[in-house]
Write an enzyme that holds these catalytic residues in place. Structure first.
Site, mmCIF file in Angstrom:
data_model
loop_
_atom_site.group_PDB
_atom_site.id
_atom_site.type_symbol
_atom_site.label_atom_id
_atom_site.label_comp_id
_atom_site.label_asym_id
_atom_site.label_seq_id
_atom_site.Cartn_x
_atom_site.Cartn_y
_atom_site.Cartn_z
ATOM 1 N N HIS A 260 0.805 -1.234 0.197
ATOM 2 C CA HIS A 260 0.072 -0.070 0.118
ATOM 3 C C HIS A 260 0.847 1.373 0.011
ATOM 4 O O HIS A 260 2.052 1.209 0.668
ATOM 5 C CB HIS A 260 -0.954 -0.065 1.170
ATOM 6 C CG HIS A 260 -2.066 0.801 1.017
ATOM 7 N ND1 HIS A 260 -2.011 2.446 1.236
ATOM 8 C CD2 HIS A 260 -3.242 0.591 0.664
ATOM 9 C CE1 HIS A 260 -3.176 2.799 1.187
ATOM 10 N NE2 HIS A 260 -4.203 1.864 0.633
ATOM 11 N N ASP A 314 -7.834 -5.527 -0.305
ATOM 12 C CA ASP A 314 -7.882 -6.472 -1.119
ATOM 13 C C ASP A 314 -7.747 -8.063 -1.125
ATOM 14 O O ASP A 314 -8.135 -9.089 -1.738
ATOM 15 C CB ASP A 314 -7.542 -6.272 -2.537
ATOM 16 C CG ASP A 314 -8.031 -4.920 -2.871
ATOM 17 O OD1 ASP A 314 -9.427 -4.576 -2.776
ATOM 18 O OD2 ASP A 314 -7.312 -4.116 -3.579
#
Ligand code: CMC
Length: 377
Positions: A260, A314
């Site tokens: 991320h 996710d």
């Protein structure tokens, strides 16, 4: 004035916002100052959407009115259904959703984005109709009729009903609603930024959301959830998991659902989603995909030691949807039907002090080149 070039605008603020905040060092995500853990425990998706859009939790009557407004705007015009019927059945649901949302704008032509009353109804329509379009397409592409929404059902319950024409297990509804809360908003991500760029031209909100949908689809953003489940299925067994991760890293390939731009620890949404997986499996039987995922995470964290790359939102979400029997290409559209409230919250916020996005560039080409006639090239 020349500036340093930051690829991907990493670390460059693109807006001042009070919608949400991420503390990437400590793994904290807040919507309007309230931590997502608390919202998952105590709120519903629709209440959270209200919080994001209007900046405060609704009173009891305000919440009832909001839920009623959403319930009454879930239907989509038959022309939108006809439009979807003309699209190739193998078309990706994100493309269908983007096309349908762009088309929606033609039916609601109030283009004056300074009209706050009109903006309210645009928010309502977009939040209400995305699930109907997604569930409708899931059935139409198989040759089945789309199922009309039911006003008496809550948001997540109604989505399952439109998908399957049956009533889901109450635990599924609760867990699914938490998933929507977790996907509702996430500061200045790629799809939100894309929507804001479009919004800065004072385009209508259907066009804004259609732009955001395009950005969300890519595998580096929302599209990763679909790829994670494909990857876990490809791995096949828990025994294969560690070797798969090692091979992938050996070939310098990224692991989907990991990493991320902002989080330097495990994404708090991944932690909550993991606990939701366990809650779901404790009553509905376990999932082999989950066992593989846990093994993948363990090996990947060992190998990525030092890079601060951990599971993101996710990684575990698709495992939940898969267990609920939802097709994997609907995972990103489900992300979108949650995130639309975040996109719209940023849109409303930006409208108050809008300025056209028009960044600079660092020109890296040549100057004063002669034009060479075609027969001399
Ligand atoms: N697997 C393996 N290594 C990774 C991964 C990964 N998923 N993500 C980052 N790294 C490594 C990367 O190889 C690089 O190493 P080095 O410095 O040795 O070259 C370092 O970490 C920094 O990576 P980056 O790609 O430069 O970082 P970024 O901030 O530009 O990328 C990201 C963020 C999300 C695009 C990236 O982590 C990624 O591609 N992840 C996989 C796709 C994914 O899961 N996307 C969902 C993002 S979160 C939810 C959402 O937005 O929908």
């Amino acid at each position: 004035m020349p500036h340093d070039f930051m690829p991907g605008l990493a670390g460059i603020p693109a807006a001042k916002s009070a919608v949400s905040d991420v503390d990437g060092e400590h793994g904290v995500l807040e919507y309007r100052g309230i931590r997502v853990e608390e919202l998952c425990q105590r709120s519903s998706y629709l209440e959270t959407a209200y919080l994001l859009l209007f900046g405060h939790l609704p009173t009891r009557p305000a919440l009832a009115q909001w839920e009623q407004d959403i319930a009454h705007h879930r239907r989509v015009k038959y022309s939108i259904v006809d439009l979807m019927k003309c699209l190739p059945e193998q078309g990706h649901p994100m493309d269908v959703l983007q096309a349908a949302v762009a088309a929606l704008g033609m039916f609601y032509p109030g283009r004056n984005v300074k009209d706050m009353e009109n903006n309210y109804w645009s928010d309502v329509r977009l939040i209400a109709k995305l699930p109907t379009i997604i569930a409708g397409w899931a059935r139409l592409r198989r040759g089945d009729d789309a199922i009309a929404p039911r006003d008496d059902l809550a948001f997540s319950e109604n989505f399952f009903y439109m998908l399957t024409e049956t009533m889901p297990h109450p635990l599924w509804v609760e867990i699914f609603d938490d998933c929507l809360i977790l996907h509702a908003e996430h500061t200045m991500n790629a799809s939100t930024f894309t929507g804001l760029v479009t919004a800065s031209t004072l385009a209508d909100p259907y066009t804004v959301v259609a732009s955001s949908l395009g950005a969300l689809k890519g595998p580096l953003h929302g599209g990763a959830n679909e790829e994670v489940v494909q990857m876990l299925k490809e791995i096949g067994t828990v025994d294969q998991a560690a070797r798969y991760v090692e091979q992938r890293f050996h070939n310098k390939q990224k692991l989907m659902g990991f990493g991320h731009r902002v989080y330097k620890v495990k994404d708090p949404r991944a932690t909550i989603l993991q606990s939701l997986c366990e809650k779901l499996f404790s009553t509905c039987g376990t999932s082999q995909l989950y066992d593989i995922a846990v093994r993948v995470e363990r090996r990947a964290v060992e190998l990525l030691d030092g890079k601060k790359v951990y599971p993101n939102v996710d990684f575990y979400s698709g495992i939940i949807y898969d267990k609920m029997g939802i097709d994997s290409d609907l995972f990103t559209p489900i992300f979108a039907m949650a995130r639309v409230s975040g996109w719209l919250a940023h849109w409303l916020e930006q409208l108050r002090e809008n300025k056209l996005f028009r960044p600079d560039q660092i020109y890296a080409g040549e100057h004063n080149r002669p034009y060479v006639p075609l027969d001399q090239r």
